[in-house]
Motif scaffolding. Structure first.
Motif, PDB file in Angstrom:
ATOM      1  N   SER A   1     -25.897 -30.888 -25.724  1.00  0.00           N
ATOM      2  CA  SER A   1     -24.691 -29.522 -25.958  1.00  0.00           C
ATOM      3  C   SER A   1     -24.878 -28.789 -25.426  1.00  0.00           C
ATOM      4  O   SER A   1     -24.052 -27.855 -24.915  1.00  0.00           O
ATOM      5  N   THR A   2     -25.648 -27.899 -25.104  1.00  0.00           N
ATOM      6  CA  THR A   2     -26.255 -26.626 -23.946  1.00  0.00           C
ATOM      7  C   THR A   2     -25.834 -26.923 -23.347  1.00  0.00           C
ATOM      8  O   THR A   2     -24.936 -26.030 -22.328  1.00  0.00           O
ATOM      9  N   LEU A   3     -25.973 -27.580 -22.165  1.00  0.00           N
ATOM     10  CA  LEU A   3     -26.355 -27.529 -20.755  1.00  0.00           C
ATOM     11  C   LEU A   3     -24.470 -28.542 -20.900  1.00  0.00           C
ATOM     12  O   LEU A   3     -23.463 -28.200 -19.862  1.00  0.00           O
TER      13      LEU A   3
ATOM     14  N   THR B   1     -26.273 -21.161 -25.991  1.00  0.00           N
ATOM     15  CA  THR B   1     -27.678 -19.895 -25.885  1.00  0.00           C
ATOM     16  C   THR B   1     -28.618 -20.581 -27.275  1.00  0.00           C
ATOM     17  O   THR B   1     -29.143 -20.066 -27.610  1.00  0.00           O
ATOM     18  N   LYS B   2     -26.914 -20.369 -28.522  1.00  0.00           N
ATOM     19  CA  LYS B   2     -28.234 -19.972 -29.391  1.00  0.00           C
ATOM     20  C   LYS B   2     -28.485 -22.094 -30.341  1.00  0.00           C
ATOM     21  O   LYS B   2     -29.918 -22.569 -30.936  1.00  0.00           O
TER      22      LYS B   2
ATOM     23  N   VAL C   1     -30.534 -23.372 -15.840  1.00  0.00           N
ATOM     24  CA  VAL C   1     -32.616 -23.132 -15.327  1.00  0.00           C
ATOM     25  C   VAL C   1     -33.151 -22.951 -16.436  1.00  0.00           C
ATOM     26  O   VAL C   1     -34.502 -24.186 -16.098  1.00  0.00           O
ATOM     27  N   TYR C   2     -33.430 -22.273 -17.477  1.00  0.00           N
ATOM     28  CA  TYR C   2     -34.066 -22.453 -18.263  1.00  0.00           C
ATOM     29  C   TYR C   2     -33.596 -23.622 -19.244  1.00  0.00           C
ATOM     30  O   TYR C   2     -34.810 -24.211 -18.971  1.00  0.00           O
ATOM     31  N   THR C   3     -33.123 -24.550 -19.349  1.00  0.00           N
ATOM     32  CA  THR C   3     -32.938 -25.553 -20.248  1.00  0.00           C
ATOM     33  C   THR C   3     -32.972 -26.328 -19.322  1.00  0.00           C
ATOM     34  O   THR C   3     -34.426 -27.190 -20.060  1.00  0.00           O
TER      35      THR C   3
ATOM     36  N   ILE D   1     -33.377 -26.618  -9.138  1.00  0.00           N
ATOM     37  CA  ILE D   1     -32.602 -25.143 -10.078  1.00  0.00           C
ATOM     38  C   ILE D   1     -33.812 -23.865  -9.768  1.00  0.00           C
ATOM     39  O   ILE D   1     -33.566 -22.482  -9.602  1.00  0.00           O
ATOM     40  N   LEU D   2     -34.848 -23.558  -8.656  1.00  0.00           N
ATOM     41  CA  LEU D   2     -35.791 -22.560  -8.486  1.00  0.00           C
ATOM     42  C   LEU D   2     -34.911 -22.642  -6.923  1.00  0.00           C
ATOM     43  O   LEU D   2     -34.262 -20.787  -7.201  1.00  0.00           O
ATOM     44  N   SER D   3     -33.862 -22.921  -6.426  1.00  0.00           N
ATOM     45  CA  SER D   3     -32.892 -22.450  -5.827  1.00  0.00           C
ATOM     46  C   SER D   3     -31.805 -21.997  -6.305  1.00  0.00           C
ATOM     47  O   SER D   3     -31.290 -20.659  -6.265  1.00  0.00           O
TER      48      SER D   3
END
Length: 478
Positions: free
Chosen positions: A99-101, A46-47, A134-136, A172-174
């Motif tokens: 990193s994030t995913l 998240t960071k 999903v945001y990423t 990603i919406l699903s």
């Protein structure tokens, strides 16, 4: 006697070795563990995402230039849309994928494999991970277009194919729907490792539904049927949306490195560099409307006025309004999604006929929420002006909402740029100088991808109409 002394001397050694399985355990670096628990991995992911979106470093984030919130004093490559000198697309690409995913994916595997976690808590943890994922993914797909998705994050596949952007968006919406359906608001989550909401899953419901509404509106011009379905579902119960600032999805930065807001690293007082001033594009508009938020956004000149540097041209630092102490603060939270944005989205959804309600009321609530967030007074007087009032501010709802939302999204360059691409307001213009391309509609694929994954990257570029910054993404049809 010597034998007795030897035995006594060996006791501490024997006690130590009894605590390990083999002598190899002595070689383990406790400060660099080979296995990491999922909770800190989630917090760190998240960071990293927050840092990527909040940085103003020209090597990693130039979206405040593309939205014309800031301009450069000296170095003009980035405000004139050069993406290759500093390999900016690669920086964002690598950060979000590597990193994030990657960390979120590993945290998900560890949680799924842990049978000791209470099922409801496990479901909540997985839902929070899914929402951040999903945001990423949405940042990637709405920045580049077609991207590696179904074959991404596989260490055994160094040549992943690129998936169609519209298909990725639908998926990603699903996944967001599935995450929301699995949340148990009365059960726990990541607790203190949830840096956004401290494990309060009712807040994650609001964040998830607000993200769903946001992503639905991005595709509204190209796929109105899907957008209407998703938007109406997200807004079916307004109490499940972020409509007040107390529910904002904010990343809590600390005062000291490396946990301070990365924006603060590249501007005074932490940095001696004087690279950025406010762009005339936003300052002139706010001056014309006597916007009280100017004091929160910028530093005034000695005479109390605000002056922006001409966007895309050199500007003397001392002669123009610079970044306010509020924005440059080490502890300014990173803003993922807030009440002002959601209320603007609701006003837009009403105007599009996706939901029922009063667009003007949502619009007014959005502006009031922005004033409150930035600690500015005078929202009612501001709203009463002809240039702001919903009845008189513009000839179309896109103009009314687009301009005021753009102002409210100051310091959120990526979102300001994305809304400009889909609403076409305000009417930004490129610098009037030789060889300056049009304002980017997307980031080009990282140059290294054209080397390491050449065939798939070239195919992806061809599929979207050309790997060029002027290529409109599939949802950008107007």
């Amino acid at each position: 006697m010597m034998k007795k002394l030897l035995i006594i001397a060996l006791i501490p050694f024997l006690s130590l070795t009894s605590c390990v399985n083999s002598l190899e355990d002595y070689n383990i670096n406790s400060k660099s563990p080979s296995k990491v628990a999922p909770d800190p991995m989630f917090a760190y992911s998240t960071k990293v995402l927050a840092d990527a979106l909040n940085s103003v470093n020209v090597n990693t984030n130039v979206f405040r230039f593309y939205a014309q919130y800031l301009t450069a004093t000296t170095y003009l490559d980035e405000p004139r849309y050069d993406m290759t000198t500093r390999t900016i697309p690669q920086a964002l690409w690598n950060t979000l994928y590597s990193s994030t995913l990657t960390d979120l994916n590993e945290a998900k595997k560890l949680i799924n494999a842990d049978n000791a976690i209470v099922p409801e808590v496990k479901a909540n943890k997985l839902a929070a991970i899914q929402i951040v994922e999903v945001y990423t993914w949405s940042v990637l797909v709405n920045t580049f277009g077609n991207i590696p998705y179904t074959q991404a994050l596989d260490v055994n596949n160094s040549l992943p194919k690129y998936d169609d952007a519209k298909t990725v968006t639908a998926d990603i919406l699903s996944k967001l729907d599935a995450a929301l359906a699995s949340i148990k608001v009365d059960a726990g989550g990541f607790g203190s490792s949830d840096l956004l909401y401290g494990g309060d899953m009712s807040k994650w419901v609001k964040f998830g539904n607000s993200l769903k509404l946001k992503l639905a509106m991005v595709i509204a011009d190209a796929d109105a049927a899907t957008a209407k379905t998703k938007a109406s579902e997200a807004a079916s119960n307004l109490s499940n949306l972020i409509t007040s600032n107390g529910d904002n999805a904010l990343f809590p930065y600390l005062s000291g490195a490396p946990n301070n807001n990365p924006f603060s690293n590249d501007v005074p007082p932490l940095s001696a560099r004087q690279d950025f001033v406010a762009a005339n594009t936003i300052v002139d508009l706010m001056n014309n409307l006597n916007d009280p938020r100017r004091a929160s956004y910028f530093k005034a000149l000695a005479d109390g006025t605000y002056k922006g540097g001409q966007y895309g041209f050199t500007s003397q630092y001392s002669a123009h309004s610079t970044i306010s102490t509020k924005v440059s603060a080490t502890t300014l939270p990173g803003d993922f999604l807030d009440a002002a944005e959601v209320n603007f989205l609701l006003a837009e959804a009403v105007e599009r006929g996706f939901i029922s309600g009063n667009a003007e009321e949502f619009y007014n609530n959005a502006i009031r929420a922005s004033f409150e967030y930035w600690g500015a007074d005078g929202a009612d007087d501001y709203l009463a002006q002809n240039g702001v009032s919903y009845a008189t501010a513009g000839s179309t709802w896109q103009e009314k909402i687009g301009i005021q939302k753009w102002v409210a999204l100051y310091n959120r360059g990526y979102d300001g740029w994305t809304d400009w691409r889909r609403l076409d307001f305000p009417e930004l213009k490129k610098p009037d100088a030789p060889n300056v391309p049009e304002i980017p509609k997307r980031l080009i694929y990282p140059i290294i991808e054209n080397t390491l994954n050449a065939t798939n990257t070239k195919d992806a570029g061809a599929a979207i109409g050309g790997d060029d910054s002027a290529t409109r993404l599939w949802w950008d049809v107007k």
